[in-house]
Scaffold this motif. Structure first.
Motif, PDB file in Angstrom:
ATOM      1  N   ALA A   6       0.820  -1.215   0.000  1.00  0.00           N
ATOM      2  CA  ALA A   6       0.000   0.000   0.000  1.00  0.00           C
ATOM      3  C   ALA A   6       0.854   1.266   0.000  1.00  0.00           C
ATOM      4  O   ALA A   6       0.417   2.321  -0.451  1.00  0.00           O
ATOM      5  N   ARG A  40      -2.891   2.120   8.735  1.00  0.00           N
ATOM      6  CA  ARG A  40      -3.761   2.599   7.637  1.00  0.00           C
ATOM      7  C   ARG A  40      -5.070   1.826   7.638  1.00  0.00           C
ATOM      8  O   ARG A  40      -5.081   0.636   7.928  1.00  0.00           O
ATOM      9  N   ASP A  41      -6.154   2.494   7.272  1.00  0.00           N
ATOM     10  CA  ASP A  41      -7.437   1.787   7.347  1.00  0.00           C
ATOM     11  C   ASP A  41      -7.840   1.134   6.016  1.00  0.00           C
ATOM     12  O   ASP A  41      -8.927   0.579   5.905  1.00  0.00           O
ATOM     13  N   ASP A  42      -6.957   1.187   5.017  1.00  0.00           N
ATOM     14  CA  ASP A  42      -7.305   0.587   3.722  1.00  0.00           C
ATOM     15  C   ASP A  42      -6.543  -0.713   3.462  1.00  0.00           C
ATOM     16  O   ASP A  42      -6.517  -1.211   2.338  1.00  0.00           O
ATOM     17  N   SER A  78      -8.486  -4.159   2.057  1.00  0.00           N
ATOM     18  CA  SER A  78      -9.208  -4.227   0.780  1.00  0.00           C
ATOM     19  C   SER A  78      -8.641  -5.324  -0.121  1.00  0.00           C
ATOM     20  O   SER A  78      -7.525  -5.810   0.084  1.00  0.00           O
TER      21      SER A  78
END
Ligand code: CDP
Length: 199
Positions: free
Chosen positions: A42, A61-63, A66
């Motif tokens: 990421a 990180r909050d992604d 995915s």
């Protein structure tokens, strides 16, 4: 006390759920090693530099959960220099006092070949894809079940066929096929294996 539990297996087999339950039950520390590779993927830029400079901030990180982050992770995870940059951190974590559970792809084979307990958690690709699709929101998920299945197969293929630390059960791992098991059954099986080794 030093005691390492290595939990490996393909995407969405249930490693995370089992590892968290094991950590909570025995009071062990837990490291989701997939998160390290997700954070490297990421971050973008040169993956080797990203792996060498990984910080707690990158892991927050909050992604990272995915599907895209999963695909990016499995691409950077094929690079030996990236894996090498993350090895010492994982080994130190595994031998911390009080016990540790690490889940990933190569914990029992490469990172901790001397782990006291090794479990290889697996399930059919269709069942794993359905679980991941439900986690992503089911009918409300941005991806269709067919898309998720295609990505699961793609990632399995890359993880199992890379030259460095491919995904495979360690010779002394116990395989737990969760295809026909409830979460409770899978957790109970893992707890029993660890209790037997601790006794
Ligand atoms: O949660 P899920 O099983 O979908 O994936 P993950 O454990 O977060 O791992 C993401 C990707 O990182 C995997 O597809 C692997 O390519 C890589 N990985 C690895 O190579 N070695 C590990 N110990 C953990 C993850």
């Amino acid at each position: 006390m030093k005691f390492t539990v290595a939990i490996d297996g393909p995407a969405a087999a249930g490693k995370g759920t089992i590892s968290r339950a094991v950590a909570q039950h025995f009071g062990f520390a837990h490291l989701d090693t997939g998160l390290l590779y997700r954070a490297v993927g990421a971050k973008g830029g040169d993956p080797v530099a990203a792996a060498r400079s990984l910080s707690p901030h990158d892991l927050a990180r909050d992604d990272l959960r995915s599907l895209e982050a999963g695909q990016a992770a499995s691409r950077v995870a094929a690079l030996p220099e990236v894996r090498a940059a993350l090895t010492a951190f994982q080994r130190d974590f595994a031998r911390r006092d009080g016990g540790a559970v690490l889940d990933g792809r190569d914990i029992g084979t490469v990172i901790c070949p001397d782990a006291e307990v090794k479990i290889y958690v697996t399930a059919s690709p269709e069942i794993r894809a359905r679980r991941r699709w439900l986690e992503l929101g089911g009918d409300a998920a941005p991806e269709s079940l067919a898309d998720v299945l295609a990505q699961v197969r793609d990632r399995d293929d890359r993880d199992m066929n890379r030259a460095d630390a491919p995904l495979k059960p360690a010779p002394d791992a116990v395989t737990l096929d969760t295809s026909e098991m409830s979460v409770e059954q899978a957790i109970a099986k893992a707890l029993a294996l660890i209790s037997a080794r601790l006794a």
